[in-house]
Design an enzyme around this catalytic site. Structure first.
Site, short mmCIF file in Angstrom:
data_model
loop_
_atom_site.label_atom_id
_atom_site.label_comp_id
_atom_site.label_asym_id
_atom_site.label_seq_id
_atom_site.Cartn_x
_atom_site.Cartn_y
_atom_site.Cartn_z
N ASP A 145 -27.16 -44.21 -19.15
CA ASP A 145 -26.09 -44.30 -18.14
C ASP A 145 -25.52 -42.91 -17.86
O ASP A 145 -24.31 -42.71 -17.85
CB ASP A 145 -24.99 -45.25 -18.62
N LYS A 147 -24.19 -40.14 -15.77
CA LYS A 147 -23.50 -40.14 -14.48
C LYS A 147 -22.36 -39.13 -14.56
O LYS A 147 -22.05 -38.62 -15.65
CB LYS A 147 -22.98 -41.54 -14.16
N ASN A 150 -19.60 -38.97 -17.28
CA ASN A 150 -20.01 -38.68 -18.65
C ASN A 150 -20.32 -37.21 -18.90
O ASN A 150 -20.81 -36.86 -19.97
CB ASN A 150 -21.24 -39.53 -19.02
N ASP A 163 -20.28 -40.42 -24.13
CA ASP A 163 -20.77 -41.80 -24.04
C ASP A 163 -22.27 -41.87 -24.26
O ASP A 163 -23.00 -42.48 -23.48
CB ASP A 163 -20.40 -42.41 -22.67
N THR A 185 -25.45 -46.85 -13.67
CA THR A 185 -24.78 -46.81 -12.37
C THR A 185 -25.84 -46.76 -11.29
O THR A 185 -26.71 -45.88 -11.32
CB THR A 185 -23.88 -45.56 -12.32
#
Length: 347
Positions: A145, A147, A150, A163, A185
């Site tokens: 994830d 993005k 993060n 994360d 995402t």
């Protein structure tokens, strides 16, 4: 949700709630499964972020072994471009991850203020991103994830990936060696993740890194559409165009990363050897300090030894401590988003 920042005050807005040696302050971020609070170590005065997980929402006892293994791996990760996890604590109802507190804000705040980054500056951050993600892959940990939210910056402007990792648990890798949980995402997700036929976590992470590089240099997304199905079609076909200000070598690298076929997509090792990538490259310096996993083991201790556990209490007018059940408790992370892990856990 990350251990993100803001300037931390040691006075007025620190609350009266204590967890172990940490005094909890303001909330830095909040999500479905976790809340991140600013905190101060009352013994050393050090500022940290504490991620607080509501155990009842996320735990199933049968997952303890897998989670403990993954969490132990995360604690062992000490990389200058990955947010550190210092220790883990638990009470009867909550899990506390003590994390590095990062004060430089999100990398993408720079884009919202500047519009886009110059190629040399974008490359510097991309190098740090690739270093961090590749290192974690070498430890068997995948992000899934990646993005803007993060990617944080420390006080010196160094990139910190947050994360990281717990969304891809070992039990989610099937007999074919591939992951089969769709998460992430949409704009940043690799096509093979969307089509739900199984995917290689490293290749999927690299695709997301490519989207991030594009955004840093362009100031906008390569794949964007208000209709989700239209967006997916663009991603499946890698239907994007590099703006004219990208250098030729940058365009070539991005097109090799944003290859919709994972079998022919460039690999991390090839990216690191790429001429555009190597310009001004500085290899990261690593710490090799010993790391103890005693706190991880203690949180999972089935003996019920309450010495290993903490009580969240008010400094003034606190009620009596509740008794602890160590078997119920879970452990550590590193600025990691456990929301995706537990939303997508296998049944």
């Amino acid at each position: 949700m990350a251990s993100r920042s803001g300037s931390a005050s040691n006075s007025g807005n620190l609350g009266r709630t204590r967890v172990g040696k940490y005094e909890l302050g303001r909330t830095l971020g909040e999500g479905t499964f976790a809340k991140v609070k600013f905190a101060r170590n009352v013994e050393t005065g050090e500022n940290v972020a504490i991620k607080i997980i509501d155990k009842e929402k996320v735990m199933k006892n049968k997952m303890i072994a897998q989670i403990k293994r993954e969490i132990s791996t995360m604690k062992l990760i000490k990389h200058p471009n990955v947010i550190r996890m210092y220790e883990v604590m638990a009470s009867k109802t909550k899990i506390y991850f003590v994390l590095e507190f990062v004060t430089g804000g999100e990398l993408f705040d720079k884009i919202s203020s500047k519009g886009r980054l110059k190629e040399d500056e974008a490359r510097k951050y991309f190098q740090q991103l690739i270093n961090a993600v590749d290192y974690c892959h070498s430890r068997g940990v995948y992000h899934r994830d990646l993005k803007p939210e993060n990617l944080l910056l420390d006080a010196n402007g160094a990139l910190k990936v947050s994360d990281f990792g717990l969304s891809a648990l070992p039990q989610q890798v099937r007999e074919d060696g591939l992951l089969h949980t769709t998460c992430g995402t949409p704009n940043y997700v690799a096509p093979e993740v969307i089509n739900n036929k199984g995917y290689d976590g490293a290749k999927a992470d690299l695709w997301s890194c490519g989207v991030i590089l594009f955004v840093l240099m362009a100031g906008y997304l390569p794949f964007e559409d208000p209709n989700l199905m239209s967006l997916y079609k663009k991603i499946f076909k890698a239907d994007f165009t590099c703006p004219p200000w990208f250098s030729t070598s940058a365009k070539k690298l991005i097109k090799r990363i944003l290859d919709p076929n994972p079998a022919t997509r460039i690999k991390f090792a090839e990216v690191i050897e790429n001429e555009w990538f190597k310009k001004g490259y500085k290899a990261p310096a690593f710490e090799h300090a010993d790391v103890s996993l005693d706190d991880v083991d203690a949180i999972f201790d089935e003996s019920g030894d309450s010495r290993n556990l903490v009580v969240e209490r008010r400094e003034v007018g606190a009620s009596a401590p509740v008794s602890m059940n160590a078997f119920e408790l879970i452990s550590t992370s590193q600025g990691l988003n456990l929301g995706t892990l537990f939303e997508k856990q296998m049944v």
